[in-house]
Each structure stands twice: as structure tokens, then as C-alpha cells.
Design a protein around this motif. Structure first.
Motif, mmCIF file in Angstrom:
data_model
loop_
_atom_site.group_PDB
_atom_site.id
_atom_site.type_symbol
_atom_site.label_atom_id
_atom_site.label_comp_id
_atom_site.label_asym_id
_atom_site.label_seq_id
_atom_site.Cartn_x
_atom_site.Cartn_y
_atom_site.Cartn_z
ATOM 1 N N UNK A 126 25.840 19.144 51.225
ATOM 2 C CA UNK A 126 25.598 20.428 50.548
ATOM 3 C C UNK A 126 26.761 21.398 50.778
ATOM 4 N N UNK A 127 27.269 21.412 51.996
ATOM 5 C CA UNK A 127 28.381 22.298 52.320
ATOM 6 C C UNK A 127 29.613 21.939 51.486
ATOM 7 N N UNK A 128 29.901 20.626 51.376
ATOM 8 C CA UNK A 128 31.044 20.178 50.583
ATOM 9 C C UNK A 128 30.860 20.537 49.114
ATOM 10 N N UNK A 129 29.613 20.381 48.611
ATOM 11 C CA UNK A 129 29.334 20.716 47.210
ATOM 12 C C UNK A 129 29.516 22.214 46.958
ATOM 13 N N UNK A 130 29.052 23.053 47.920
ATOM 14 C CA UNK A 130 29.207 24.501 47.782
ATOM 15 C C UNK A 130 30.683 24.898 47.792
ATOM 16 N N UNK A 131 31.468 24.269 48.680
ATOM 17 C CA UNK A 131 32.898 24.563 48.727
ATOM 18 C C UNK A 131 33.600 24.161 47.428
ATOM 19 N N UNK A 132 33.194 23.016 46.877
ATOM 20 C CA UNK A 132 33.787 22.572 45.610
ATOM 21 C C UNK A 132 33.435 23.541 44.479
ATOM 22 N N UNK A 133 32.163 23.999 44.473
ATOM 23 C CA UNK A 133 31.730 24.949 43.445
ATOM 24 C C UNK A 133 32.473 26.279 43.570
ATOM 25 N N UNK A 134 32.674 26.728 44.822
ATOM 26 C CA UNK A 134 33.389 27.983 45.057
ATOM 27 C C UNK A 134 34.840 27.866 44.595
#
Length: 330
Positions: free
Chosen positions: A225-233
Motif C-alpha cells: 500500500x505504501x509503494x502504491x501511495x508513493x507511485x500515485x503521489x
């Protein structure tokens, strides 16, 4: 007679079962071979002994080759040698063969160096195992502990009665404690107590393992989830940056840096922007590309118009000069 003997055995068996049920006899077993394979000191010394044995085998093979050469030479030269020389060489070959047999017996015989050194190597570990087994038996109230790898025939042995891993831990704990500080020793004793509790309660160990697996799965999910949030940001930041460049380009009448290509010609860049626009005409990138294209077209039209005006002026000037020259000639 056999009938009475069988009856006696059955009575003893039932009597022992009744005694076991009333008192709660606790039985365990160890696998000495498994323990030896998992004790680092024994494994290292065993490897050294195997290297010695391999060297002895190589010496034996070299001696066999040497004897074979002597035999071949005698066979080839027998017709040219006197009887005394033949007997002398045969005695030499016999002597070499006897030496080889003695060397084999000395190294690999029943009382040879390999068996002797292996016994010397195993004995300290066996003493440690014996001490550890006694400690475990007294601590956990075992009545009988057998060795599975000995001559004792075990037709069936349930894994839950195997205390080999406990013996290995007891041996390694003693070695580890000698290298720990007081603080580390306290932490180690706490860890050892937890391991002993898990040994006594397999259900607790299984529950702990399930909790650890669940925690690992949860940690992995949080990381994903953290990696996905960073990618989205990052994607949102890229979009904002592209929009800001497009606004700046519109303000200055230039092509945005994000739409420029260092290696591609202008036509190919325009084509890429057009393809992106057709793929998603409502996206910010597509709108920015469209604005950039419009600015580029306007700039090109303006340059073409300016060029045409200059050409018309040059043509008018040239016509005027030609007319003057014609008048002077007349």
C-alpha cells in the motif's frame, strides 16, 4: 513351555500398561546421527577427517599404479632377464604389495586410524549429548529416553516424543553463553524459556507460528500500500509539473520543456503529442500538448507571413529598380 512364556510376556505387558496409565510414564527418544549432523564442532572435525581419508585413498591408488607399472615392466622384460633378476623383481613387487596391504589396514582396518579418530571425534559430542539428555530428563520429568540410531529396534516412534532438537539447543546454548555479556545472557535466557514453553505446548508453538505468518502478511500488505501511495503521489506531482510547464509555455509563447525532444525532429514530437491527445483527449497532458501544438502552429504561421511580406517587399523593390534602369536606357 512356550505357552507359559507367552503368557508371562503378556502379563508383564499389561502390568506395565496399567502402571503407565496410573503413574503417567513419560517417554522420549533422540536420534544421535541427526544430532551429530547438526553440531557445528562435529561437522567441522568430520570434514577434516574426511579430507584425511581422501588423501589416504589417493596414496593407496598411487601405490597401486606404481605396483602395476612394476608388473608390466617385468612382463615386458622377462625374456631378457636372468633368473636371479626376475626373482629379485618379483620379491620387490611382493614387498610393495605387502606394504600396500599394511597401509590399508593401518588406515581403514577395524582398528585403523579412521575408526580410531572417528571415535575420538564422536566421544566429546556423545558426552555433551549424555549430559544434555540427563538435564532435560530431570527438568521435564522423563522416565525413559532412547537412542533411535542405536541397536534398539523402534517399530514406531511419534515425532512429538523426539527431543533431538532440544538436545541440540542445550549443547549450542552452553557454547553460546560463554560468549555473551550479562545483558545478552539475560535476553538469551528469556528466549530459551520461551522455546522450552513451546516444546511443552506444541499448540502454543503452532499458534505463535500462525501469528507470525499473519503479521508477515500484514506487513507485506502495508508495504504494498505504501509503494502504491508513493507511485500515485509521484504521478500526481508529474501531472502538476506538466500543467505548470504548459501554463508557462502559453504565457511565454514557447514549447514546454516536457514536450521538447533532444533527439527527435519537430514533426515527430508533434506526432507523439497528437497520439497522446487521441489516446486520452481529456487528460491534462493531452490538453497541454494541444495548447503547445496550437502555439507552435501560430508561431509558424506568423513566421510564414513575415517571410512572405519580406519577399513581396524585395520583389517590389527589384521591380522599381528595373523600371528606373529601363527609363534611363530610353
Amino acid at each position: 513351555m512356550k505357552k507359559y512364556f507367552a503368557i508371562s510376556i503378556l502379563l508383564l505387558f499389561f502390568g506395565y500398561n496399567a502402571f503407565a496409565q496410573g503413574r503417567g510414564v513419560k517417554i522420549g527418544y533422540i536420534d544421535m546421527e541427526y544430532i551429530l549432523q547438526n553440531v557445528p564442532d562435529y561437522t567441522e572435525a568430520k570434514n577434516q577427517l574426511e579430507q584425511k581419508a581422501e588423501k589416504w585413498k589417493q596414496d593407496i591408488e598411487a601405490k597401486k599404479v606404481e605396483i602395476a607399472k612394476l608388473k608390466d615392466a617385468l612382463k615386458t622384460e622377462r625374456a631378457l632377464l636372468t633368473k636371479e633378476l626376475i626373482e629379485e623383481r618379483e620379491e620387490e613387487i611382493k614387498f610393495q604389495e605387502n606394504e600396500l596391504i599394511e597401509f590399508q589396514q593401518k588406515k581403514f582396518g577395524p582398528n585403523g586410524d579412521l575408526i580410531t579418530q572417528k571415535a575420538v571425534l564422536v566421544k566429546p559430542i556423545q558426552d555433551q549429548v549424555f549430559t544434555a539428555v540427563q538435564d532435560i530428563a530431570e527438568l521435564k520429568k522423563y522416565d525413559f529416553i532412547f537412542d533411535k540410531s542405536s541397536d534398539l529396534t523402534m517399530l514406531f516412534s511419534a515425532k512429538r516424543h523426539d527431543i533431538s532438537d532440544q538436545v541440540i539447543r542445550a549443547i549450542t546454548r552452553a557454547e553460546r553463553r560463554e560468549q555473551l555479556s550479562k545483558k545478552e545472557l539475560k535476553e538469551q535466557e528469556k528466549k530459551e524459556y520461551q522455546e522450552d514453553v513451546e516444546d511443552e505446548n506444541p499448540a502454543l508453538a503452532a499458534r505463535k507460528k500462525a501469528l507470525e505468518e499473519k503479521k508477515a502478511a500484514r506487513d507485506k500488505m502495508m508495504e504494498d500500500r505504501k509503494l502504491a501511495a508513493e507511485a500515485k503521489k509521484k504521478e500526481a506531482d508529474d501531472k502538476r509539473k506538466a500543467a505548470a510547464e504548459a501554463r508557462e509555455a502559453k504565457k511565454n509563447g514557447t514549447v514546454p520543456a516536457s514536450d521538447k525532444s533532444t533527439d527527435k525532429p519537430a514533426g515527430e514530437t508533434t506526432k507523439t503529442a497528437t497520439d497522446s491527445t487521441m489516446a486520452n483527449p481529456n487528460s491534462k497532458e493531452a490538453k497541454a500538448a494541444a495548447r503547445a501544438k496550437l502555439i507552435e502552429d501560430r508561431k509558424k504561421a506568423l513566421e510564414d507571413k513575415k517571410k512572405k511580406i519580406l519577399e513581396d517587399r524585395e520583389a517590389a523593390k527589384k521591380a522599381k529598380e528595373d523600371k528606373k534602369t529601363e527609363t534611363k536606357t530610353e
